[in-house]
Design a protein around this motif. Structure first.
Motif, PDB file in Angstrom:
ATOM      1  N   UNK A  52      -9.222  11.379   9.127  1.00 15.79           N
ATOM      2  CA  UNK A  52      -7.765  11.509   9.213  1.00 15.79           C
ATOM      3  C   UNK A  52      -7.312  11.041  10.587  1.00 15.79           C
ATOM      4  N   UNK A  53      -6.030  10.686  10.689  1.00 19.90           N
ATOM      5  CA  UNK A  53      -5.427  10.303  11.972  1.00 19.90           C
ATOM      6  C   UNK A  53      -4.242  11.207  12.269  1.00 19.90           C
ATOM      7  N   UNK A 101       0.852  -1.200   0.000  1.00 21.68           N
ATOM      8  CA  UNK A 101       0.000   0.000   0.000  1.00 21.68           C
ATOM      9  C   UNK A 101       0.878   1.237   0.000  1.00 21.68           C
ATOM     10  N   UNK A 102       0.692   2.106  -0.993  1.00 18.58           N
ATOM     11  CA  UNK A 102       1.440   3.355  -0.984  1.00 18.58           C
ATOM     12  C   UNK A 102       0.933   4.235   0.131  1.00 18.58           C
ATOM     13  N   UNK A 103       1.765   5.139   0.572  1.00 24.09           N
ATOM     14  CA  UNK A 103       1.437   5.922   1.752  1.00 24.09           C
ATOM     15  C   UNK A 103       1.463   7.403   1.455  1.00 24.09           C
ATOM     16  N   UNK A 104       0.509   8.104   1.970  1.00 24.68           N
ATOM     17  CA  UNK A 104       0.461   9.561   1.885  1.00 24.68           C
ATOM     18  C   UNK A 104       0.342  10.091   3.284  1.00 24.68           C
ATOM     19  N   UNK A 154      -4.214   6.190  -0.315  1.00 25.75           N
ATOM     20  CA  UNK A 154      -4.648   7.272  -1.198  1.00 25.75           C
ATOM     21  C   UNK A 154      -6.046   7.084  -1.752  1.00 25.75           C
ATOM     22  N   UNK A 155      -6.554   5.862  -1.745  1.00 26.75           N
ATOM     23  CA  UNK A 155      -7.898   5.610  -2.270  1.00 26.75           C
ATOM     24  C   UNK A 155      -8.973   5.701  -1.191  1.00 26.75           C
ATOM     25  N   UNK A 172      -8.504   3.127   5.308  1.00 26.79           N
ATOM     26  CA  UNK A 172      -7.451   2.439   6.056  1.00 26.79           C
ATOM     27  C   UNK A 172      -6.295   3.401   6.310  1.00 26.79           C
ATOM     28  N   UNK A 173      -5.757   3.329   7.529  1.00 21.81           N
ATOM     29  CA  UNK A 173      -4.637   4.163   7.942  1.00 21.81           C
ATOM     30  C   UNK A 173      -3.604   3.305   8.656  1.00 21.81           C
ATOM     31  N   UNK A 174      -2.377   3.729   8.576  1.00 24.11           N
ATOM     32  CA  UNK A 174      -1.248   3.001   9.139  1.00 24.11           C
ATOM     33  C   UNK A 174      -0.484   3.961  10.063  1.00 24.11           C
TER      34      UNK A 174
END
Length: 432
Positions: free
Chosen positions: A191-192, A1-4, A213-214, A229-231
């Motif tokens: 948002x986190x 998963x790409x991250x922003x 991003x999606x 989903x957030x990481x």
């Protein structure tokens, strides 16, 4: 998963918007305007949506200022848990809960299970590796100053710790979305944010927050069943001390065109402890684990009976002492703390003190020498509250060797699987 990377933003929840203020001359005279929305807020019996037709005061219509990030965490999670009473129980005979492998799509606890777990809403740390949140939210839709519609939903967020990694992932869905009156498709996203730690034992910078991003950012996307989903993670190099610990306060914010509102506030701890079975790991740390032994266990019933007597009837145990009070139970309010004897010289010395004090207490009650018996001690020798403290608030008893060693093996396995670090606190409970 790409991250922003997602910047941390939050605001206090709007409160009192459920009232119905009278229209003022100035607000009634305002020209008709495109549809606007108030900031999202918690919706419950005490804070209902504003009735359609109500004139909303200007200060509740204007977008609130951008708030600060979550406050820096300055207290250990187990101290927070002890103050709030948050606990979870792990049975010695049952496999300990474990983190998820990175890349596994399904969560340990599904959103449906999470919603069923908290029918009245709230946030619960289920164990060191699972978090569940349920809340009702919504906002009022305005045309000019007057309420013309509502949007409401149920938010379900599930958090899971990654296996052998310093991070966690969170999955959020907005369910039961209802649109009443005049509404339009508009901004709605979650948002986190994550703050760092600054305490007496060290400090670390804020954890990293990344979003898929999606992730949905429009009301219509949530209605279509999309999830966010957030990481949240921390690099080993950012940690402090021998275990490279990072502690972070984390929070989730729901945002729309009217502003944002905090929905979840919790904490995480990441570490790279070399003495645990997984070198890198993380936990949700604002909860106190409770290690549980059963008196009906075939593996360690004798140990469970001993601990039960020590916790509930200390006067009946050896050594004798007036006013004897043995720690470790939830009722005592005095948790035990792990002693990893190879941590440093002080830890090795205390472990030896525990052993010596136990042996001295066992000597007067030693039965006929037998290979089938061990002298069991409680609190455990692997804790800072063991017999070596010197206050005689402990108990020893000779019992079946195989059961004693089985119980000790279960304790050691739990330390490793549940990421119990040196000096981490925990309770011990006995079940029937």
């Amino acid at each position: 998963m790409s991250r922003t990377h997602i910047a941390a933003v939050a605001i206090a929840l709007l409160i009192g918007a459920g009232t119905t203020p009278a229209a003022t001359a100035s607000s009634a005279a305002e020209p008709d305007q495109p549809l606007l929305a108030t900031a999202p807020r918690t919706i419950d019996a005490d804070h209902p949506l504003t009735p359609i037709g109500t004139v909303v005061p200007r200060h509740l219509r204007s977008a609130p200022p951008t708030p600060a990030a979550p406050s820096v965490q300055t207290e250990h999670g187990d101290a927070i848990a002890q103050r709030t009473g948050a606990t979870y129980r792990v049975d010695a005979d049952a496999p300990a809960p474990g983190p998820k492998q990175r890349g596994v799509a399904a969560t340990v606890v599904s959103p449906a299970q999470c919603a069923a777990l908290l029918p009245s809403g709230g946030t619960r740390i289920i164990n060191h590796f699972e978090l569940c949140h349920v809340s009702n939210g919504g906002y009022d839709v305005l045309r000019g100053s007057r309420v013309v519609g509502h949007v409401s939903w149920r938010q379900v967020t599930v958090g899971n710790i990654y296996a052998n990694d310093r991070g966690a992932f969170f999955t959020t869905s907005l369910e039961n979305i209802r649109r009443t009156g005049e509404t339009t498709d508009g901004l709605l996203r979650i948002d986190w944010g994550a703050a760092g730690y600054n305490g007496p034992d060290g400090s670390n910078k804020a954890c990293d927050v990344h979003a898929n991003p999606s992730n949905p950012s429009l009301l219509s996307a949530w209605q279509a069943g999309k999830t966010a989903t957030h990481d949240i993670s921390s690099q080993r190099a950012d940690g402090y001390g021998r275990d490279y610990v990072s502690r972070c306060a984390v929070a989730a914010y729901l945002r729309n065109s009217g502003g944002s509102a905090t929905t979840i506030s919790s904490g995480m701890r990441m570490d790279s402890a070399s003495y645990l079975e997984q070198f890198n790991g993380a936990i949700f740390d604002r909860v106190m684990p409770v290690m549980s032994y059963s008196r009906s266990s075939t593996s360690h019933k004798a140990v469970a009976d001993h601990i039960h007597d020590a916790q509930t009837n200390p006067a009946s145990t050896w050594p004798t002492k007036a006013g004897k009070a043995v720690p470790g139970s939830i009722a005592s309010g005095k948790p035990l703390s792990r002693l990893y004897e190879q941590w440093d010289a002080a830890a090795a010395t205390q472990r030896q003190k525990n052993e010596t004090a136990k042996n001295n207490a066992c000597a007067p009650v030693r039965p006929t020498p037998s290979d089938d018996l061990d002298c069991d001690e409680y609190p455990f020798g692997s804790t800072w509250e063991g017999a070596g403290v010197g206050d005689n608030n402990f108990s020893v008893r000779y019992l079946d060797r195989s059961q004693n060693r089985s119980a000790g093996g279960s304790l050691a396995a739990w330390y490793a699987s549940d990421r119990i670090l040196h000096r981490d606190k925990f309770y011990v409970s006995i079940t029937p």
